[in-house]
Scaffold this motif. Structure first.
Motif, PDB file in Angstrom:
ATOM      1  N   PHE A  11      -2.448  32.543 -95.769  1.00 24.91           N
ATOM      2  CA  PHE A  11      -3.151  33.348 -94.773  1.00 24.91           C
ATOM      3  C   PHE A  11      -2.455  34.690 -94.600  1.00 24.91           C
ATOM      4  CE2 PHE A  11      -3.274  34.944 -90.406  1.00 24.91           C
ATOM      5  CZ  PHE A  11      -4.636  35.125 -90.240  1.00 24.91           C
ATOM      6  N   SER A  12      -3.251  35.749 -94.486  1.00 28.41           N
ATOM      7  CA  SER A  12      -2.705  37.073 -94.207  1.00 28.41           C
ATOM      8  C   SER A  12      -3.643  37.805 -93.268  1.00 28.41           C
ATOM      9  CB  SER A  12      -2.541  37.872 -95.504  1.00 28.41           C
ATOM     10  OG  SER A  12      -2.003  39.145 -95.239  1.00 28.41           O
ATOM     11  N   GLN A  58       3.235  34.744-107.300  1.00 29.14           N
ATOM     12  CA  GLN A  58       3.565  36.095-107.737  1.00 29.14           C
ATOM     13  C   GLN A  58       3.482  37.077-106.570  1.00 29.14           C
ATOM     14  OE1 GLN A  58       4.725  36.465-111.000  1.00 29.14           O
ATOM     15  NE2 GLN A  58       4.648  34.290-110.567  1.00 29.14           N
ATOM     16  N   ASN A  59       4.646  37.547-106.132  1.00 29.82           N
ATOM     17  CA  ASN A  59       4.732  38.545-105.071  1.00 29.82           C
ATOM     18  C   ASN A  59       3.850  38.216-103.864  1.00 29.82           C
ATOM     19  OD1 ASN A  59       6.463  40.200-106.683  1.00 29.82           O
ATOM     20  ND2 ASN A  59       4.648  40.887-107.806  1.00 29.82           N
ATOM     21  N   PRO A  60       4.049  37.058-103.255  1.00 23.18           N
ATOM     22  CA  PRO A  60       3.218  36.731-102.090  1.00 23.18           C
ATOM     23  C   PRO A  60       3.527  37.686-100.939  1.00 23.18           C
ATOM     24  CG  PRO A  60       5.034  35.184-102.266  1.00 23.18           C
ATOM     25  CD  PRO A  60       5.069  36.018-103.523  1.00 23.18           C
ATOM     26  N   HIS A  61       2.535  37.934-100.148  1.00 16.70           N
ATOM     27  CA  HIS A  61       2.693  38.782 -98.967  1.00 16.70           C
ATOM     28  C   HIS A  61       1.927  38.102 -97.847  1.00 16.70           C
ATOM     29  CE1 HIS A  61       3.236  42.723 -96.927  1.00 16.70           C
ATOM     30  NE2 HIS A  61       4.195  42.855 -97.815  1.00 16.70           N
ATOM     31  N   TRP A  62       2.304  36.845 -97.590  1.00 19.10           N
ATOM     32  CA  TRP A  62       1.543  35.999 -96.680  1.00 19.10           C
ATOM     33  C   TRP A  62       2.153  36.015 -95.289  1.00 19.10           C
ATOM     34  CZ3 TRP A  62       2.330  31.419-100.554  1.00 19.10           C
ATOM     35  CH2 TRP A  62       1.654  31.706-101.756  1.00 19.10           C
ATOM     36  N   ASN A  63       1.310  35.823 -94.277  1.00 19.74           N
ATOM     37  CA  ASN A  63       1.784  35.706 -92.905  1.00 19.74           C
ATOM     38  C   ASN A  63       1.897  34.254 -92.454  1.00 19.74           C
ATOM     39  OD1 ASN A  63      -0.210  38.556 -92.318  1.00 19.74           O
ATOM     40  ND2 ASN A  63       2.015  38.560 -92.366  1.00 19.74           N
ATOM     41  N   ASN A  64       1.262  33.351 -93.191  1.00 22.67           N
ATOM     42  CA  ASN A  64       1.336  31.939 -92.837  1.00 22.67           C
ATOM     43  C   ASN A  64       0.734  31.126 -93.976  1.00 22.67           C
ATOM     44  OD1 ASN A  64       1.845  29.620 -91.239  1.00 22.67           O
ATOM     45  ND2 ASN A  64       1.183  30.714 -89.397  1.00 22.67           N
ATOM     46  N   LEU A  65       0.828  29.811 -93.857  1.00 24.28           N
ATOM     47  CA  LEU A  65       0.185  28.889 -94.785  1.00 24.28           C
ATOM     48  C   LEU A  65      -0.483  27.791 -93.977  1.00 24.28           C
ATOM     49  CD1 LEU A  65       2.848  28.467 -97.600  1.00 24.28           C
ATOM     50  CD2 LEU A  65       0.500  29.177 -97.984  1.00 24.28           C
ATOM     51  N   VAL A  82      -5.791  19.993 -90.584  1.00 27.83           N
ATOM     52  CA  VAL A  82      -5.099  21.210 -91.015  1.00 27.83           C
ATOM     53  C   VAL A  82      -4.049  21.595 -89.980  1.00 27.83           C
ATOM     54  CG1 VAL A  82      -5.368  23.649 -91.595  1.00 27.83           C
ATOM     55  CG2 VAL A  82      -7.163  22.019 -92.229  1.00 27.83           C
ATOM     56  N   HIS A  83      -2.867  21.982 -90.452  1.00 27.61           N
ATOM     57  CA  HIS A  83      -1.834  22.521 -89.573  1.00 27.61           C
ATOM     58  C   HIS A  83      -1.178  23.708 -90.259  1.00 27.61           C
ATOM     59  CE1 HIS A  83       0.437  19.673 -92.136  1.00 27.61           C
ATOM     60  NE2 HIS A  83       1.412  20.573 -92.037  1.00 27.61           N
ATOM     61  N   LEU A  84      -0.486  24.526 -89.479  1.00 27.24           N
ATOM     62  CA  LEU A  84       0.142  25.737 -89.989  1.00 27.24           C
ATOM     63  C   LEU A  84       1.630  25.529 -90.238  1.00 27.24           C
ATOM     64  CD1 LEU A  84      -1.519  28.395 -87.659  1.00 27.24           C
ATOM     65  CD2 LEU A  84      -2.166  27.815 -90.008  1.00 27.24           C
ATOM     66  N   LEU A  85       2.140  26.229 -91.234  1.00 27.23           N
ATOM     67  CA  LEU A  85       3.569  26.170 -91.534  1.00 27.23           C
ATOM     68  C   LEU A  85       4.383  26.829 -90.435  1.00 27.23           C
ATOM     69  CD1 LEU A  85       5.896  25.650 -93.666  1.00 27.23           C
ATOM     70  CD2 LEU A  85       5.471  28.008 -94.423  1.00 27.23           C
TER      71      LEU A  85
END
Length: 257
Positions: A58-59, A104-111, A121-124
């Motif tokens: 998620f971003s 490859q070069n993730p730029h994520w705000n959450n998973l 579903v739950h968040l990291l």
């Protein structure tokens, strides 16, 4: 033709760190003065080998006014067009080390972790951050060598004080269970993760980090001296491989002191 070339060069510059006053990619620390629209983006699912879960990146993307204006003036895009290079839904993996593959070069705000059987579903993460490194079991390891954990390099503070949280800040290594729970910190705060190597079994790692030894709020070698750690993922036991004494002796041999 010339107009298009100028636009291409400008867009390339917008994606590079340290180019004038252009906004870097990352999570803005303070409120956006331009009141950009935020777009919640979920990427392609990542199947986690050896578990009943998939991880979905998620971003939260902000509309970049600078890029939009260049595209509008150069290519005639309508005001509704949106352009971003900070996040891609592509989650293809590449062999990283040992029994792990890396994004490859993730730029994520959450998973988001989805249990395939129940659909729950739950968040990291429960806090603002940027996931700069992400390692998942590759399913190719021999019997007994399969990775038991997920590994993430996470930036959580604007340590270089440029107004954004990204890979140029402190990046701390974390471990999580295959279901995205039980997140544990492995490396110290105010250090930046540089490399990870698996040592034989699936639970022993060599981790190279760089602390801000000179106090300039950056993590730049060789001014900041790297530290090599050996970390056990199960016990969380951590040892420093190269002592200060060995470092000094190695230097003195070269300098003939």
């Amino acid at each position: 033709m010339i107009k298009g070339v100028i636009a291409f060069v400008a867009l390339f510059a917008l994606g590079q760190p340290g180019c004038g006053n252009v906004q870097p990619e990352g999570l803005r620390v303070s409120a956006d003065p331009q009141k950009s629209v935020a777009y919640p983006v979920f990427g392609n699912p990542i199947v986690i080998e050896g578990s009943g879960f998939v991880a979905i990146p998620f971003s939260l993307q902000l509309e970049n006014i600078q890029r939009k204006q260049i595209l509008q003036s150069s290519f005639g895009f309508s005001s509704g067009q949106y352009y971003s290079v900070a996040f891609s839904p592509d989650t293809s993996m590449r062999e990283a080390f040992g029994s792990y593959s890396g994004a490859q070069n993730p730029h994520w705000n959450n998973l988001a972790f989805c249990e395939k059987d129940s659909g729950k579903v739950h968040l990291l993460l429960d806090r603002r951050a940027v996931i700069c490194r992400a390692y998942f079991p590759n399913g190719k390891a021999p019997v007994g060598q399969t990775a038991h954990y997920l590994l993430f390099g996470i930036a959580e503070a604007d340590t270089n004080r440029d107004g954004y949280i990204n890979e140029y800040d402190a990046v701390v290594l974390y471990r999580a269970d295959l279901d995205g729970r039980n997140l544990k910190q492995l490396t110290p705060e105010n250090t930046s993760l540089k490399s990870v190597i698996q040592d034989g079994g699936p639970n022993d790692l060599y981790v190279r980090i760089v602390p801000d030894t000179n106090g300039n709020h950056m993590f730049d070698e060789p001014a900041d001296q790297a530290v090599l750690l050996r970390i056990n993922l199960e016990s969380l036991a951590t040892t420093t491989v190269i002592s200060d004494d060995v470092r000094r002796r190695a230097q003195s041999i070269v300098e003939h002191k």
